[in-house]
Design an enzyme around this catalytic site. Sequence first.
Site, PDB file in Angstrom:
ATOM      1  N   PRO A  32       0.838  -1.197   0.000  1.00  0.00           N
ATOM      2  CA  PRO A  32       0.000   0.000   0.000  1.00  0.00           C
ATOM      3  C   PRO A  32       0.875   1.251   0.000  1.00  0.00           C
ATOM      4  O   PRO A  32       1.836   1.329   0.755  1.00  0.00           O
ATOM      5  CB  PRO A  32      -0.767  -0.117   1.329  1.00  0.00           C
ATOM      6  CG  PRO A  32       0.085  -0.979   2.204  1.00  0.00           C
ATOM      7  CD  PRO A  32       0.797  -1.923   1.276  1.00  0.00           C
ATOM      8  N   MET A  33       0.545   2.198  -0.853  1.00  0.00           N
ATOM      9  CA  MET A  33       1.287   3.470  -0.863  1.00  0.00           C
ATOM     10  C   MET A  33       0.322   4.624  -1.094  1.00  0.00           C
ATOM     11  O   MET A  33      -0.254   4.768  -2.182  1.00  0.00           O
ATOM     12  CB  MET A  33       2.372   3.439  -1.950  1.00  0.00           C
ATOM     13  CG  MET A  33       3.577   2.601  -1.550  1.00  0.00           C
ATOM     14  SD  MET A  33       4.824   2.533  -2.825  1.00  0.00           S
ATOM     15  CE  MET A  33       4.063   1.411  -3.976  1.00  0.00           C
ATOM     16  N   GLN A  89      -6.813  -1.276   3.164  1.00  0.00           N
ATOM     17  CA  GLN A  89      -6.101  -0.961   4.409  1.00  0.00           C
ATOM     18  C   GLN A  89      -6.759   0.207   5.129  1.00  0.00           C
ATOM     19  O   GLN A  89      -7.033   1.246   4.519  1.00  0.00           O
ATOM     20  CB  GLN A  89      -4.639  -0.610   4.135  1.00  0.00           C
ATOM     21  CG  GLN A  89      -3.868  -0.437   5.442  1.00  0.00           C
ATOM     22  CD  GLN A  89      -2.459   0.086   5.276  1.00  0.00           C
ATOM     23  OE1 GLN A  89      -2.251   1.215   4.841  1.00  0.00           O
ATOM     24  NE2 GLN A  89      -1.477  -0.732   5.618  1.00  0.00           N
ATOM     25  N   CYS A 129       2.374   3.391   9.819  1.00  0.00           N
ATOM     26  CA  CYS A 129       2.553   4.762   9.347  1.00  0.00           C
ATOM     27  C   CYS A 129       3.197   5.631  10.431  1.00  0.00           C
ATOM     28  O   CYS A 129       2.661   5.755  11.531  1.00  0.00           O
ATOM     29  CB  CYS A 129       1.215   5.364   8.916  1.00  0.00           C
ATOM     30  SG  CYS A 129       1.443   6.993   8.175  1.00  0.00           S
ATOM     31  N   GLY A 144      10.386  -3.970   2.205  1.00  0.00           N
ATOM     32  CA  GLY A 144      11.479  -3.029   2.311  1.00  0.00           C
ATOM     33  C   GLY A 144      12.643  -3.286   1.392  1.00  0.00           C
ATOM     34  O   GLY A 144      13.272  -4.339   1.427  1.00  0.00           O
ATOM     35  N   ASP A 145      12.874  -2.303   0.512  1.00  0.00           N
ATOM     36  CA  ASP A 145      14.114  -2.216  -0.277  1.00  0.00           C
ATOM     37  C   ASP A 145      14.264  -3.245  -1.395  1.00  0.00           C
ATOM     38  O   ASP A 145      15.394  -3.526  -1.792  1.00  0.00           O
ATOM     39  CB  ASP A 145      15.354  -2.295   0.640  1.00  0.00           C
ATOM     40  CG  ASP A 145      15.311  -1.291   1.776  1.00  0.00           C
ATOM     41  OD1 ASP A 145      14.585  -0.286   1.640  1.00  0.00           O
ATOM     42  OD2 ASP A 145      15.980  -1.519   2.790  1.00  0.00           O
ATOM     43  N   GLY A 199       7.000  -2.028  -2.631  1.00  0.00           N
ATOM     44  CA  GLY A 199       6.455  -0.680  -2.719  1.00  0.00           C
ATOM     45  C   GLY A 199       7.163   0.144  -3.778  1.00  0.00           C
ATOM     46  O   GLY A 199       6.805   0.121  -4.965  1.00  0.00           O
TER      47      GLY A 199
HETATM   48  C1  LIG Z   1       4.823   7.071  -1.052  1.00  0.00           C
HETATM   49  C2  LIG Z   1       4.614   5.974  -0.035  1.00  0.00           C
HETATM   50  C3  LIG Z   1       3.379   5.828   0.572  1.00  0.00           C
HETATM   51  C4  LIG Z   1       3.168   4.809   1.508  1.00  0.00           C
HETATM   52  N1  LIG Z   1       1.915   4.647   2.046  1.00  0.00           N
HETATM   53  C5  LIG Z   1       1.686   3.592   2.867  1.00  0.00           C
HETATM   54  C6  LIG Z   1       0.365   3.314   3.331  1.00  0.00           C
HETATM   55  O1  LIG Z   1      -0.608   4.010   2.997  1.00  0.00           O
HETATM   56  N2  LIG Z   1       0.205   2.243   4.166  1.00  0.00           N
HETATM   57  C7  LIG Z   1       1.249   1.435   4.542  1.00  0.00           C
HETATM   58  O2  LIG Z   1       1.048   0.471   5.290  1.00  0.00           O
HETATM   59  N3  LIG Z   1       2.500   1.664   4.097  1.00  0.00           N
HETATM   60  C8  LIG Z   1       2.736   2.705   3.260  1.00  0.00           C
HETATM   61  N4  LIG Z   1       3.994   2.890   2.754  1.00  0.00           N
HETATM   62  C9  LIG Z   1       5.050   1.915   3.103  1.00  0.00           C
HETATM   63  C10 LIG Z   1       5.164   0.825   2.034  1.00  0.00           C
HETATM   64  O3  LIG Z   1       4.005   0.026   1.984  1.00  0.00           O
HETATM   65  C11 LIG Z   1       6.390  -0.081   2.278  1.00  0.00           C
HETATM   66  O4  LIG Z   1       6.199  -0.847   3.450  1.00  0.00           O
HETATM   67  C12 LIG Z   1       7.691   0.694   2.408  1.00  0.00           C
HETATM   68  O5  LIG Z   1       7.792   1.686   1.401  1.00  0.00           O
HETATM   69  C13 LIG Z   1       8.921  -0.214   2.320  1.00  0.00           C
HETATM   70  O6  LIG Z   1       8.899  -0.989   1.166  1.00  0.00           O
HETATM   71  P1  LIG Z   1       9.675  -0.568  -0.216  1.00  0.00           P
HETATM   72  O7  LIG Z   1      11.125  -0.365   0.124  1.00  0.00           O
HETATM   73  O8  LIG Z   1       9.424  -1.755  -1.107  1.00  0.00           O
HETATM   74  O9  LIG Z   1       9.051   0.696  -0.698  1.00  0.00           O
HETATM   75  C14 LIG Z   1       4.225   3.921   1.848  1.00  0.00           C
HETATM   76  C15 LIG Z   1       5.476   4.084   1.229  1.00  0.00           C
HETATM   77  C16 LIG Z   1       5.679   5.080   0.296  1.00  0.00           C
HETATM   78  C17 LIG Z   1       7.025   5.200  -0.358  1.00  0.00           C
END
Ligand SMILES: Cc1cc2nc3c(=O)[nH]c(=O)nc-3n(C[C@H](O)[C@H](O)[C@H](O)COP(=O)(O)O)c2cc1C
Length: 333
Positions: free
Chosen positions: A16-17, A71, A101, A202-203, A224
């Site tokens: 979720p983002m 979510q 968050c 993550g990452d 993400g």
């Molecule tokens: C722009 C953005 C918005 C995000 N919004 C949410 C969200 O609404 N809910 C949530 O649980 N995590 C949110 N995250 C966290 C991501 O779901 C993820 O756990 C985190 O970015 C780490 O994973 P990644 O390195 O693959 O991005 C957000 C991350 C980014 C970058």
Amino acid sequence: MKIGTVSLASPLVVAPMAGMTDTAFRRLVKRHGGCGLVVTEMVSSEGLVRGIDRTLEYAEYTEEERPVSIQIFGGDPEKMAAAAQVVESMGADIVDVNMGCPVPKIAKHNAGCSLMREPAHAATVIAAMTKAVKIPVTVKMRAGWNDGDRNAPTLARMAQDAGAAAIAVHGRTAEQSYSGAADWDLVARIARDLTIPVFGSGDCIEPEQIIERMRTGVPGVLVGRGVLRNPWILAQAADLAAGRAPRTVTLEDRGQFLLEYIELLLNERIDEARAVSHDRWVVNKLRALGSWYTKGLENGSHLRTAINSAESLQKVRDTIATFFTAEGAISAV
Ligand SMILES: Cc1cc2nc3c(=O)[nH]c(=O)nc-3n(C[C@H](O)[C@H](O)[C@H](O)COP(=O)(O)O)c2cc1C
């Protein structure tokens, strides 16, 4: 892989983002394959219960995205249970609780990652939700609030005991926000300890990293930012998992993705009150995605600047069409 009664064709998930993973984006990622589950942007439990238009809009999804998880965030057990019922009545397959968050606006209302600071209360929220609905309730958390309190292993176990059907862990603390690196050893440890599926987050920027994480015993991965840079990453990881070479993505494919995204966004129902016009809203959406999509792309900064300075949607389209042809890419050098 199953989350409660819901079967996933793949353990790879679009994380979720907020502001990014709208229904149009999720649909396009899903169409490219490899994706077993999509999660909406976080939506307010308060807004869902009160039927606020904008909240409902964030929770919208289409049939082709299934299985879909919505979510929600909030800290009040009764309200979260009522919101879970709204999610269920909307037909979603899964309801996910945001316990990750770190943004003060959310955390200060006893929601998001601040729930991790009160594990007993967090467990009450989960228990109230699992009692209120038949669909699986899942939880997305961080490693903990800060380095002195990396309590994800304890909270994950409590969530399982409270009836959660799966857990996702972003291996950073709230205090870290996005600095440092995600702790995947912690995720693997939690996965070993629980009987329900555990997803790590993550990452993962390259498809190979997704496969490496899963080899450490983590059953599923949420991607993400890697999906925002490369919407084919889940399909490529699925290729690798099946022993195939990861599919090649051409410059034209990448351009086509953005043009299709524009078309889907234009067909979206939006709250006109918050956008000067539908076109303007689409331009802003493209700017938001552009800041991620252009990372790691040759001459990506040129494209980013061009999209950010385009004064109309047509100009954005033209910029994309030109950039993503071989000639366009060369002339940007
Ligand atoms: C722009 C953005 C918005 C995000 N919004 C949410 C969200 O609404 N809910 C949530 O649980 N995590 C949110 N995250 C966290 C991501 O779901 C993820 O756990 C985190 O970015 C780490 O994973 P990644 O390195 O693959 O991005 C957000 C991350 C980014 C970058």
